[in-house]
Each structure stands twice: as structure tokens, then as C-alpha cells.
Enzyme design. Sequence first.
Site, short mmCIF file in Angstrom:
data_model
loop_
_atom_site.label_atom_id
_atom_site.label_comp_id
_atom_site.label_asym_id
_atom_site.label_seq_id
_atom_site.Cartn_x
_atom_site.Cartn_y
_atom_site.Cartn_z
N CYS A 14 11.64 -4.87 -3.66
CA CYS A 14 12.25 -5.67 -2.40
C CYS A 14 13.07 -4.73 -1.97
CB CYS A 14 12.77 -6.89 -2.83
SG CYS A 14 11.47 -8.15 -3.39
N CYS A 87 10.91 -14.04 -11.05
CA CYS A 87 10.79 -13.48 -9.94
C CYS A 87 11.22 -14.34 -8.91
CB CYS A 87 9.58 -12.47 -9.70
SG CYS A 87 9.43 -12.02 -7.82
N GLU A 261 -17.33 -10.10 8.18
CA GLU A 261 -16.38 -9.62 7.23
C GLU A 261 -17.46 -9.02 6.20
OE1 GLU A 261 -14.40 -8.77 4.08
OE2 GLU A 261 -13.47 -9.80 6.08
N CYS A 333 -0.59 -6.43 10.44
CA CYS A 333 0.35 -6.28 9.43
C CYS A 333 1.01 -4.91 9.31
CB CYS A 333 -0.11 -6.32 7.98
SG CYS A 333 -1.65 -5.38 7.52
#
Length: 376
Positions: A14, A87, A261, A333
Site C-alpha cells: 500500500c 490485512c 468480451e 483504471c
Amino acid sequence: MQCDYFDAGTCRSCTEMGVPYLVQVARKEEHLRHQLSAFPGVEWLPSFSAAESGFRNKAKMVVSGDSVSPTLGILDADGLGVDLRACGLCSPGLTAAFPVLADFISSAGLTPYDVPRRQGELKYIILTESPDGEFMLRFVLRSTLQLARLRDTLPRLQAALPTAVVISANIHPEHKATLEGEEEIILTAQESLPMRLDALTLHLRTRSFFQTNTAVARELYRQGTVWVDEVSPASLWDLYCGVGGFALHAARPDREVTGIEVSAEAVASARLSAEEAGLTRTDFVTADATTFVRDAGSVPDLVIVNPPRRGLGAELAGLLQNSGVRHVLYSSCNAVSLAKDLARMPGLSPVKVRLMDMFPQSHHYETMVLLERRDA
């Protein structure tokens, strides 16, 4: 968010851990505005963010150690297991399931894969949680050597974790840093995990993609549907449709919807969802997005695109630029590849932009852009 693993230097995955969450979002907004600075006159909608911890609905855990004391997490620089069962990114449901799975690995005698020695069988467990708290559990094995043992002990696992409604074994014989192999063996009668989002249920099969943050995925589809309904197209394509999230949410009785797809498994899932929802004018096609658009004789009123991080690329962006399509809804993204694709489509101008913080504690985020043709 505070993380003991990060503070101890055990896990540094992270990259934004320790940065106040509002600062994280502000940094992402600044980055996105910089990437799209060449496109003035855009309406910027307020960013959407949900929980900064406990948001992940999917965990890909390396199994290491030994069958007596297996670790679930990542590997260190020497290829040894680092246990990350606590986590803070994982949902409470996932976190509660990890000890059950570790106990099952031990009791079933499944042998974790030793990366340095290239010995053992169990490489990963991949666990996905639905909005209703059910699980899809995948065991990634090096071979079928322990498959019979897994089958024999399956009733024990189902008794310990009854919410695991889909369980499979993926066979991954190669020694390389990839998550899964080509062969998938379903061990339960149920083959897909229902992902209920508002009034629509998507079906997730073992090798199908779904966004890792359910709350943000729900808002992503809501926002997309609002923008589609505002321009009210009679027809649309959803390229890179996955299990049909955008297409199914945007479907209407008077609208022709086609999802495209490359994954046949994802298309099968999307078709099942469309059938259950009674969407008779919504269909899904197994095809490469670029090939489909290139070979199409005509284009719809609107195209939705949700490509991987590399973006559309020059060919597909060029095809959309020259197609005459009136509107494009782009879900990205990767803002860097997004900006490159927008520059390749000068006839389609961004009119609305919204940042969706799909990935707290990292520098990644999702962007939604509505494009409108201005060269007519």
C-alpha cells in the site's frame, strides 16, 4: 488507516499507507486534472469514495510455509511466506474466513508450494465475497496430485465455511509469477457466485473479472446508467464488458444493447444475468473488441469502453474516432492511457468527468468520462 504490517516493514504494497485519506483523494484529483489538462470546458463531478479500509471483496493469498503452519499472504524477497491474514484492506468476511482456510489446509494435509525449492502443491487461494456474504473459493494447485484429497475433504470444508458456495481447483503447473493456469475444475454443484447490486444480479464465474471494491463498483454502474439515460441512445455497445456490469445496468426495454468480451466464461455469465432479468434486447458476444468494431457494418448511438490498464490503443481509438458514434462512455483504471486515448479521438470531446476511488491506500483510481462528438 493504520496497518501493523506496514509499520513493521512486513508489507509495503500500500504505497499511500499513513497518508490521511482526504489527502490521498486530493492527490488523485490533482493527478487526474493534470492528465486531462489538454481538454478544457469539462464538467467535473464530485469524486466518489467509500470506506478507506475493509473494502476489498477479493483476496489473492500466496500459500507458503508447511501444512502444519501454513501462511496466507505474500512472499518476501527470499521467496518465503509472509502471513497477512489480518490485512485491513480485506472485508471483515474475508478476514474471518482466513483462519478457517488455514485450519483446513492443515487438517486436509495440503502441501504449500515452496517457491525456492519448487516443491509442494498448493500455490494460492483466491477468495471472493459477494454482497450477500457468500464466497467463491479457488485453490490454485501445481498439479492434480492432491486433487483427490481435496475432493475427499470437501465436506469438512463446507461444514466449516458453509458460505463457500462455489469451490474449484485451478491447475497451474508452471513455475512462474502468474496467478493461475488454464485448467479449472469445479468441485461444487454451483458454478457462479451471484453478485447482487441494487435490483440487478451479476453472475461471477471462476475466471471472470469483477471490480474489487463492491461499493465503488455499485456507484460506477449507477453513474454510467445516469449518463447513458441522459443521452438516451436507442442502441449501445459495451466493449470489454466482462460479466456485463455496464451493459446490464444500462439496458432498457426499448434499447438494443450488445456486450463484447473476449472471455467466453464472462459472456456466459452475462447472458445468464440478462436472461434472469428478462432483458430480451440485450445480448453478449465473445469477440476481441478491436476486431468486433473493425468488422461491424454500422455503429450504435453510444459505445461504453472499459479497457485494461493499457487503454484502447491507437487502432481501436482510431476506429471510434472515425466511426461517427455520437457518444462514448469511457471507464478507465489508468489516467495516463486514458489521456492518450482521448488525444487519439479529437472528434469526441470529454464533457463530464468523475473520479471513483476504487483503490484506497494506493495511487490507483478509476475515472469515468462521457465523450460527445463535436466534429459533425
